[in-house]
Structures are given as structure tokens and as C-alpha cells.
Scaffold this motif. Structure first.
Motif, PDB file in Angstrom:
ATOM      1  N   ASN A 211       0.817  -1.212   0.000  1.00 16.99           N
ATOM      2  CA  ASN A 211       0.000   0.000   0.000  1.00 16.99           C
ATOM      3  C   ASN A 211       0.852   1.264   0.000  1.00 16.99           C
ATOM      4  OD1 ASN A 211      -2.465  -1.307  -0.091  1.00 16.99           O
ATOM      5  ND2 ASN A 211      -2.709  -1.379   2.127  1.00 16.99           N
ATOM      6  N   ARG A 212       1.963   1.236   0.720  1.00 11.18           N
ATOM      7  CA  ARG A 212       2.812   2.427   0.773  1.00 11.18           C
ATOM      8  C   ARG A 212       3.354   2.756  -0.615  1.00 11.18           C
ATOM      9  NH1 ARG A 212       6.499   5.313   4.823  1.00 11.18           N
ATOM     10  NH2 ARG A 212       5.187   4.388   6.430  1.00 11.18           N
ATOM     11  N   PHE A 213       3.785   1.707  -1.336  1.00 16.14           N
ATOM     12  CA  PHE A 213       4.323   1.947  -2.676  1.00 16.14           C
ATOM     13  C   PHE A 213       3.221   2.351  -3.646  1.00 16.14           C
ATOM     14  CE2 PHE A 213       5.126   0.305  -6.965  1.00 16.14           C
ATOM     15  CZ  PHE A 213       6.226   1.083  -7.313  1.00 16.14           C
ATOM     16  N   THR A 214       2.143   1.589  -3.694  1.00 16.06           N
ATOM     17  CA  THR A 214       1.127   1.819  -4.726  1.00 16.06           C
ATOM     18  C   THR A 214       0.269   3.053  -4.466  1.00 16.06           C
ATOM     19  OG1 THR A 214      -0.438   0.316  -3.618  1.00 16.06           O
ATOM     20  CG2 THR A 214       1.002  -0.628  -5.319  1.00 16.06           C
ATOM     21  N   LEU A 215       0.152   3.459  -3.195  1.00 12.38           N
ATOM     22  CA  LEU A 215      -0.636   4.647  -2.861  1.00 12.38           C
ATOM     23  C   LEU A 215       0.245   5.857  -2.570  1.00 12.38           C
ATOM     24  CD1 LEU A 215      -3.307   3.048  -0.497  1.00 12.38           C
ATOM     25  CD2 LEU A 215      -3.570   3.645  -2.905  1.00 12.38           C
ATOM     26  N   ALA A 216       1.580   5.676  -2.732  1.00 14.42           N
ATOM     27  CA  ALA A 216       2.529   6.729  -2.368  1.00 14.42           C
ATOM     28  C   ALA A 216       2.232   7.217  -0.956  1.00 14.42           C
ATOM     29  CB  ALA A 216       2.484   7.886  -3.367  1.00 14.42           C
ATOM     30  N   GLY A 217       2.050   6.244  -0.071  1.00  9.79           N
ATOM     31  CA  GLY A 217       1.622   6.560   1.290  1.00  9.79           C
ATOM     32  C   GLY A 217       2.786   6.775   2.238  1.00  9.79           C
ATOM     33  N   TRP A 218       3.530   7.847   2.021  1.00 11.76           N
ATOM     34  CA  TRP A 218       4.727   8.138   2.820  1.00 11.76           C
ATOM     35  C   TRP A 218       4.500   9.324   3.751  1.00 11.76           C
ATOM     36  CZ3 TRP A 218       8.712   4.733   1.928  1.00 11.76           C
ATOM     37  CH2 TRP A 218       8.638   3.975   0.752  1.00 11.76           C
ATOM     38  N   SER A 219       3.288   9.572   4.148  1.00 11.22           N
ATOM     39  CA  SER A 219       2.957  10.811   4.874  1.00 11.22           C
ATOM     40  C   SER A 219       3.780  11.006   6.137  1.00 11.22           C
ATOM     41  CB  SER A 219       1.460  10.830   5.215  1.00 11.22           C
ATOM     42  OG  SER A 219       1.123   9.712   6.018  1.00 11.22           O
ATOM     43  N   ASP A 220       4.204   9.913   6.758  1.00 10.23           N
ATOM     44  CA  ASP A 220       4.952  10.025   8.015  1.00 10.23           C
ATOM     45  C   ASP A 220       6.408  10.419   7.812  1.00 10.23           C
ATOM     46  OD1 ASP A 220       5.221   7.534   6.746  1.00 10.23           O
ATOM     47  OD2 ASP A 220       5.965   6.594   8.579  1.00 10.23           O
ATOM     48  N   VAL A 221       6.891  10.409   6.557  1.00  7.59           N
ATOM     49  CA  VAL A 221       8.300  10.757   6.308  1.00  7.59           C
ATOM     50  C   VAL A 221       8.427  11.755   5.159  1.00  7.59           C
ATOM     51  CG1 VAL A 221       9.311   8.638   7.243  1.00  7.59           C
ATOM     52  CG2 VAL A 221       8.534   8.688   4.854  1.00  7.59           C
ATOM     53  N   THR A 227       8.342  22.598  -5.191  1.00  2.00           N
ATOM     54  CA  THR A 227       8.006  22.382  -6.601  1.00  2.00           C
ATOM     55  C   THR A 227       9.253  21.963  -7.375  1.00  2.00           C
ATOM     56  OG1 THR A 227       8.361  24.716  -7.144  1.00  2.00           O
ATOM     57  CG2 THR A 227       6.102  24.024  -6.593  1.00  2.00           C
ATOM     58  N   ILE A 228       9.047  21.089  -8.359  1.00  2.00           N
ATOM     59  CA  ILE A 228      10.091  20.700  -9.311  1.00  2.00           C
ATOM     60  C   ILE A 228       9.506  20.893 -10.696  1.00  2.00           C
ATOM     61  CG2 ILE A 228      11.460  18.798 -10.249  1.00  2.00           C
ATOM     62  CD1 ILE A 228      11.640  17.617  -7.496  1.00  2.00           C
ATOM     63  N   ASP A 229      10.146  21.791 -11.435  1.00  2.84           N
ATOM     64  CA  ASP A 229       9.654  22.109 -12.782  1.00  2.84           C
ATOM     65  C   ASP A 229       8.176  22.484 -12.750  1.00  2.84           C
ATOM     66  OD1 ASP A 229      12.185  21.477 -13.783  1.00  2.84           O
ATOM     67  OD2 ASP A 229      11.629  19.364 -14.088  1.00  2.84           O
ATOM     68  N   GLY A 230       7.812  23.220 -11.717  1.00  2.00           N
ATOM     69  CA  GLY A 230       6.447  23.699 -11.603  1.00  2.00           C
ATOM     70  C   GLY A 230       5.461  22.677 -11.072  1.00  2.00           C
ATOM     71  N   ILE A 231       5.968  21.511 -10.666  1.00  2.79           N
ATOM     72  CA  ILE A 231       5.088  20.450 -10.166  1.00  2.79           C
ATOM     73  C   ILE A 231       5.154  20.428  -8.637  1.00  2.79           C
ATOM     74  CG2 ILE A 231       4.614  17.974 -10.180  1.00  2.79           C
ATOM     75  CD1 ILE A 231       6.026  17.834 -12.878  1.00  2.79           C
ATOM     76  N   TYR A 232       4.009  20.387  -8.009  1.00  2.00           N
ATOM     77  CA  TYR A 232       3.908  20.329  -6.550  1.00  2.00           C
ATOM     78  C   TYR A 232       4.329  18.933  -6.084  1.00  2.00           C
ATOM     79  CZ  TYR A 232       1.488  20.216  -1.981  1.00  2.00           C
ATOM     80  OH  TYR A 232       1.167  20.088  -0.652  1.00  2.00           O
ATOM     81  N   VAL A 233       5.397  18.865  -5.256  1.00  2.00           N
ATOM     82  CA  VAL A 233       5.927  17.570  -4.809  1.00  2.00           C
ATOM     83  C   VAL A 233       6.344  17.664  -3.345  1.00  2.00           C
ATOM     84  CG1 VAL A 233       6.754  16.852  -7.099  1.00  2.00           C
ATOM     85  CG2 VAL A 233       8.267  18.165  -5.582  1.00  2.00           C
ATOM     86  N   GLN A 234       6.613  16.481  -2.779  1.00  5.68           N
ATOM     87  CA  GLN A 234       7.178  16.394  -1.435  1.00  5.68           C
ATOM     88  C   GLN A 234       8.272  15.325  -1.444  1.00  5.68           C
ATOM     89  OE1 GLN A 234       3.032  16.092   0.463  1.00  5.68           O
ATOM     90  NE2 GLN A 234       4.214  17.072   2.128  1.00  5.68           N
ATOM     91  N   ARG A 235       9.368  15.619  -0.759  1.00  7.40           N
ATOM     92  CA  ARG A 235      10.492  14.680  -0.726  1.00  7.40           C
ATOM     93  C   ARG A 235      10.264  13.618   0.330  1.00  7.40           C
ATOM     94  NH1 ARG A 235      15.892  13.763   1.412  1.00  7.40           N
ATOM     95  NH2 ARG A 235      15.425  15.116   3.209  1.00  7.40           N
ATOM     96  N   ILE A 236      10.587  12.368  -0.027  1.00  9.10           N
ATOM     97  CA  ILE A 236      10.539  11.274   0.943  1.00  9.10           C
ATOM     98  C   ILE A 236      11.800  11.359   1.796  1.00  9.10           C
ATOM     99  CG2 ILE A 236      10.476   8.778   1.279  1.00  9.10           C
ATOM    100  CD1 ILE A 236       9.078   8.517  -1.398  1.00  9.10           C
ATOM    101  N   GLY A 283      19.633  12.838  -5.966  1.00  4.67           N
ATOM    102  CA  GLY A 283      19.831  11.916  -4.853  1.00  4.67           C
ATOM    103  C   GLY A 283      18.664  11.802  -3.902  1.00  4.67           C
ATOM    104  N   SER A 284      17.481  12.216  -4.332  1.00  2.00           N
ATOM    105  CA  SER A 284      16.290  12.106  -3.501  1.00  2.00           C
ATOM    106  C   SER A 284      15.123  11.639  -4.367  1.00  2.00           C
ATOM    107  CB  SER A 284      15.932  13.450  -2.852  1.00  2.00           C
ATOM    108  OG  SER A 284      16.926  13.841  -1.916  1.00  2.00           O
ATOM    109  N   VAL A 285      14.112  11.163  -3.695  1.00  2.00           N
ATOM    110  CA  VAL A 285      12.878  10.767  -4.382  1.00  2.00           C
ATOM    111  C   VAL A 285      11.751  11.641  -3.866  1.00  2.00           C
ATOM    112  CG1 VAL A 285      11.208   8.923  -4.796  1.00  2.00           C
ATOM    113  CG2 VAL A 285      13.641   8.389  -4.712  1.00  2.00           C
ATOM    114  N   TYR A 286      11.006  12.209  -4.808  1.00  2.29           N
ATOM    115  CA  TYR A 286       9.866  13.055  -4.494  1.00  2.29           C
ATOM    116  C   TYR A 286       8.595  12.365  -4.984  1.00  2.29           C
ATOM    117  CZ  TYR A 286      13.431  16.700  -3.944  1.00  2.29           C
ATOM    118  OH  TYR A 286      14.530  17.430  -3.537  1.00  2.29           O
ATOM    119  N   ILE A 287       7.477  12.727  -4.374  1.00  5.49           N
ATOM    120  CA  ILE A 287       6.197  12.202  -4.851  1.00  5.49           C
ATOM    121  C   ILE A 287       5.245  13.339  -5.149  1.00  5.49           C
ATOM    122  CG2 ILE A 287       6.414  10.063  -3.526  1.00  5.49           C
ATOM    123  CD1 ILE A 287       4.151  11.278  -1.679  1.00  5.49           C
TER     124      ILE A 287
END
Length: 370
Positions: A211-221, A227-236, A283-287
Motif C-alpha cells: 500500500n505504501r508503494f502503490t498509494l505513495a503513502g509516505w505521509s509520516d516521512v 516544486t520541481i519544474d512547476g510540479i507540486y511535490v514532497q520529498r521522501i 539523490g532524492s525521491v519526491y512524490i
């Protein structure tokens, strides 16, 4: 004279040994006389009133069925012996009922005996191709006297249905309010027992990774939005998640490599395309946040039974569900049964090789065959 006699005795023994070896080999061959090509009759059929047609019969031999013919003969002899029928099998014929599926084949064999006073018997055989339960087993048998109004197909179908119902009943799922959502024939050689806390933890951890992978459910971290290239994102903000490749490693903590690839292929939009959910940068992953409603009607889920077989653990999960009335009150309580199959790794840990997303119903692992 004694030396000569002894010499002749040795020669005789050597000759006997040579002949004995040939005799043993001959006896071994004789065991499979019934499935030798060219020993059966052509043009045989049975007249069935279920469909109002004739069903052709094919001689079971190593030409028409390959090595499976020997496997069927061995199975038939073992079953008949257990039923107290010791008569030698003369020939076996497969009736073309067409009771085959993607993962198993049900064959109805008509067996004739060399002793013609023994009436032919019909043997219903399951040939399972699934990786977890591949092999042969007998589903049941009948004779002509057991068939009503020449309804041979209906008789064969009733035996297959009864076989599945017995397997379902054996693990307590034969109820009107229960739906079994996995191939019940997988359980035919399993001995189930009640779970312990470790089984619940194993099930929970596996579900959480999926569920964490498929729902991008990383809210606790997650870091604060940017923004990246105008896209609203959050870093894991997790030292173990620093690249898209690290997501493979994360999935691999719960699933076998086969299922990791399958999950990624099923959810390829998460990692690729014009607007992927996961973005790797510096070197980071954003969602990108994605929305998913709750599992409507799922009230509870728990491990009901577990079974060990070799390096595999079979986990049956029961989900308690309901419908809702117009005022959103739960009604019509019912249950669905789901299967996880885990495989032991070299380090002794377990990885899920068959997964059913019983929460949202979005994914079920493919079933490998042998």
C-alpha cells in the motif's frame, strides 16, 4: 571335478544374473504395457444424454500423452489398490469432456481390466499445473451403474464439484456468507493450523509495503511541499529511499523478485510517463500526492489459517465486509477469503510470491505454472 563344477556354477550364476537383469527390465516394461502405443482400440466412444452426443475416447499411451501416461497409470494403480481393486489394468482411455482450465485439467479415464469379470471403472483425475501445487491427484471414481440416464458428463461434473466442496468444507469456508477468492484446489495437500502473532505481523508488513508503494503513502516521512519544474511535490525523507532503484529494494523487503517486477509493471504510471508519481532528482525521491478513498465496506481483516509446506507458507486471510443502507448503516455482513503465499529465502526470511490486494481489489499476483 569340484573345480570344474564350481566353474560351471559361476558361469551359471553369471548367466542367471544377466538374464535376471533382463527379466527385471522386462518386468519394469510390463508395468507400463497398458500405456504402450498401439495396444488400444480406435473409434471408442461413450453415448452421453447430457448433451445428446457421443464423446470420443483416446487411448492413454506414451504416444498420445507422453510421460504423463505413465504418471496416470501409476496414479490409477495406487488409487485402485487403496480401494481394494487389485486387478491388472489392461487399458485406459481419456474421455473428451473438455473439463480443462488455465491452471489445471480434469481428465475422466475409463479403465478396463485384463480380468473381464471386473467391470470397467471411471477415474476422475486432477492434473494441476500451478507452481505451488503442481501434480496429480484422484478426484473420485464411478462405474456405469452409478450413472443415471447416461448422463456421464453430469456425473463427472458432480464429482469435480464435490471434490472442490470438500476442500472448501475442510477449511471451514462452506457457508452462504463466505466467498473464497483463491483457487481452492491449491489447498488439497495442505494441513492448516491456527495462526500466531508472527503470522499477523507478516501479513500486516506485506500489506503495508504494497500500500505504501502503490498509494505513495509516505505521509509520516514527507518533507514540506516544494516544486520541481512547476510540479507540486514532497520529498521522501527516508535514508533508504534515495532513488527509483531503492524503491525496488523496498518492495523486495516483502515480495519475491518476480512479484516486485509484476507490481511495478502493473503500476508503471507511478514511475514513468508524462507525470509520474515518483520523481528522482539530485539523490532524492519526491512524490506527487495522489488521492485514494478508503476501502468501502471492509470492516476487519485477520489471518485465519496458515499451512507450511516445504519452503512455502500459505496464509489464508479472512476479510469481514458489509453493505450499507440508505443511512450508511452497515448491513449484510459477509466474508471473503484471500490467500498469500510466502517463500523462504536463503537467509530464512519470508517473501510474498502470491499477493491479493483484498483491501482495494486493485491487484492479484499472477499464478505461475510448471
Amino acid at each position: 571335478m569340484k573345480k570344474a563344477a564350481a566353474f560351471l556354477l559361476v558361469l551359471a550364476m553369471l548367466f542367471a544374473c544377466g538374464c535376471g537383469g533382463g527379466s527385471n527390465e522386462s518386468q519394469k516394461d510390463d508395468k507400463y504395457d497398458a500405456v504402450k502405443p498401439g495396444t488400444g482400440e480406435d473409434g471408442l466412444y461413450i453415448t452421453d444424454s447430457t448433451w445428446g452426443t457421443n464423446f470420443n475416447m483416446t487411448h492413454v499411451d506414451t504416444e498420445s500423452f507422453g510421460e504423463d501416461a505413465k504418471a496416470m497409470l501409476d496414479l490409477a494403480e495406487g488409487y485402485l489398490s487403496g480401494q481394494g481393486i487389485g486387478a491388472k489394468i489392461k487399458a485406459m482411455y481419456s474421455i473428451a469432456f473438455g473439463m480443462a482450465g488455465n491452471f489445471d485439467d480434469v481428465l475422466v479415464l475409463k479403465i478396463f481390466f485384463t480380468d473381464e469379470s471386473v467391470q470397467p471403472i471411471y477415474l476422475e483425475v486432477l492434473h494441476d499445473f500451478r507452481k505451488y501445487s503442481a501434480g496429480w491427484s484422484v478426484m473420485g471414481s464411478f462405474r456405469d451403474s452409478d450413472v443415471t440416464n447416461n448422463e456421464y458428463f453430469n456425473k463427472a461434473l458432480s464429482i469435480a464439484d464435490g471434490y472442490d466442496e470438500k476442500l472448501t468444507s475442510n477449511i471451514g469456508f462452506l457457508r452462504d456468507d463466505v466467498t473464497v477468492c483463491f483457487p481452492i484446489r491449491i489447498t488439497r495437500d495442505l494441513s492448516f493450523q491456527l495462526p500466531d502473532a508472527n503470522d499477523e505481523t507478516l501479513m500486516g508488513n506485506t500489506r503495508e509495503v504494497f500500500n505504501r508503494f502503490t498509494l505513495a503513502g509516505w505521509s509520516d516521512v514527507l518533507d514540506e511541499p516544494t516544486t520541481i519544474d512547476g510540479i507540486y511535490v514532497q520529498r521522501i525523507n527516508d535514508p533508504k529511499i534515495t532513488s527509483l532503484a531503492s524503491l525496488d529494494v523496498y518492495l523486495g523487503t516483502a515480495f519475491t523478485g518476480r512479484v516486485v517486477k509484476e507490481i511495478k509493471d502493473s503500476y508503471d504510471y507511478l514511475l514513468s510517463g508524462t507525470s509520474p508519481v515518483y520523481i528522482e532528482k539530485d539523490g532524492s525521491v519526491y512524490i506527487q500526492p495522489i488521492g485514494m478513498g478508503g476501502p468501502m465496506g471492509l470492516m476487519d481483516a485477520y489471518v485465519k489459517y496458515v499451512a507450511q509446506q516445504g519452503d512455502r507458507e500459505f496464509v489464508v486471510i479472512e476479510a469481514k465486509r458489509c453493505d450499507f443502507d440508505d443511512d450508511f448503516n452497515p448491513i449484510n455482513i459477509h466474508y471473503t477469503e484471500h490467500l498469500f503465499v510466502f517463500e523462504k529465502q536463503g537467509d530464512g526470511s519470508l517473501r510474498c510470491d502470491y499477493y491479493d490486494d483484498y483491501v482495494f481489489g486493485r491487484y492479484t499476483s499472477s499464478m505461475e505454472t510448471e
